[in-house]
Design a protein around this motif. Sequence first.
Motif, PDB file in Angstrom:
ATOM      1  N   LEU A  65       0.823  -1.316  -0.153  1.00 23.32           N
ATOM      2  CA  LEU A  65      -0.037  -0.162   0.138  1.00 23.32           C
ATOM      3  C   LEU A  65       0.893   1.276   0.079  1.00 23.32           C
ATOM      4  O   LEU A  65       0.307   2.251  -0.348  1.00 23.32           O
ATOM      5  N   GLU A  66       2.237   1.136   0.204  1.00 22.02           N
ATOM      6  CA  GLU A  66       3.146   2.286   0.138  1.00 22.02           C
ATOM      7  C   GLU A  66       2.885   3.453  -0.800  1.00 22.02           C
ATOM      8  O   GLU A  66       2.744   4.607  -0.698  1.00 22.02           O
ATOM      9  N   LEU A  70      -1.210   6.839   1.599  1.00 20.51           N
ATOM     10  CA  LEU A  70      -2.391   6.677   2.370  1.00 20.51           C
ATOM     11  C   LEU A  70      -2.002   6.958   3.760  1.00 20.51           C
ATOM     12  O   LEU A  70      -0.907   6.922   4.092  1.00 20.51           O
ATOM     13  N   HIS A  71      -2.897   7.734   4.540  1.00 19.94           N
ATOM     14  CA  HIS A  71      -2.561   7.942   5.967  1.00 19.94           C
ATOM     15  C   HIS A  71      -2.340   6.823   6.916  1.00 19.94           C
ATOM     16  O   HIS A  71      -3.151   5.726   6.687  1.00 19.94           O
ATOM     17  N   LYS A  72      -1.755   6.994   7.908  1.00 22.23           N
ATOM     18  CA  LYS A  72      -1.613   5.961   8.902  1.00 22.23           C
ATOM     19  C   LYS A  72      -2.992   5.475   9.301  1.00 22.23           C
ATOM     20  O   LYS A  72      -3.064   4.267   9.637  1.00 22.23           O
ATOM     21  N   MET A  78      -7.928  -0.114   7.376  1.00 22.46           N
ATOM     22  CA  MET A  78      -8.020  -1.238   6.236  1.00 22.46           C
ATOM     23  C   MET A  78      -7.453  -2.486   7.008  1.00 22.46           C
ATOM     24  O   MET A  78      -8.047  -3.405   6.378  1.00 22.46           O
ATOM     25  N   ILE A  79      -6.390  -2.361   7.768  1.00 24.60           N
ATOM     26  CA  ILE A  79      -6.121  -3.745   8.401  1.00 24.60           C
ATOM     27  C   ILE A  79      -6.901  -4.313   9.343  1.00 24.60           C
ATOM     28  O   ILE A  79      -7.373  -5.455   9.261  1.00 24.60           O
ATOM     29  N   VAL A  93     -11.033   5.928   3.052  1.00 23.64           N
ATOM     30  CA  VAL A  93     -10.157   7.156   2.457  1.00 23.64           C
ATOM     31  C   VAL A  93     -10.602   8.488   2.578  1.00 23.64           C
ATOM     32  O   VAL A  93     -11.517   8.543   1.584  1.00 23.64           O
ATOM     33  N   GLU A  94      -9.945   9.418   3.112  1.00 26.56           N
ATOM     34  CA  GLU A  94     -10.436  10.872   2.902  1.00 26.56           C
ATOM     35  C   GLU A  94     -10.222  11.439   1.564  1.00 26.56           C
ATOM     36  O   GLU A  94      -9.048  11.300   0.953  1.00 26.56           O
TER      37      GLU A  94
END
Length: 133
Positions: A65-66, A70-72, A78-79, A93-94
């Motif tokens: 996903l890097e 995406l934000h932390k 998602m995890i 996802v904003e």
Amino acid sequence: MEILNSNSATLSNFEVLRHLQKIKDSKKKQRGQLATITYETLRYLEETPCKNQTPEVIAKCLKALEPYNLHKTEKLMMINTPPTSLLELQVIVEETDERLTEEEMQQIFSILQEHFPGVFKNKEETGQEDDSS
């Protein structure tokens, strides 16, 4: 209230589950409220997708996903609760429209399907339709 450790981190459901299992399995048995909280939380987490996760799968997923910036917190969500549709992914996802293309959204969704197949199998078994197309 006294702060014992000023370092803080956000834990995934998998990490919490693993930690609580260690507490439960320790020789020193907990009593009272801690025992109740541990028991109830374990019961809840054992019914979530984290029960089938491993540190290796989580690490591989985060590595995949890097490229998507995406934000932390988005990755953590998602995890913890892998989205089972593109709509769910858009909710996580904003500012999706500004940050990601439709193709990138589909790629992220495919990555999650690849790393957490159990979530998608469970959805199919319960008879829910996949609205990711």
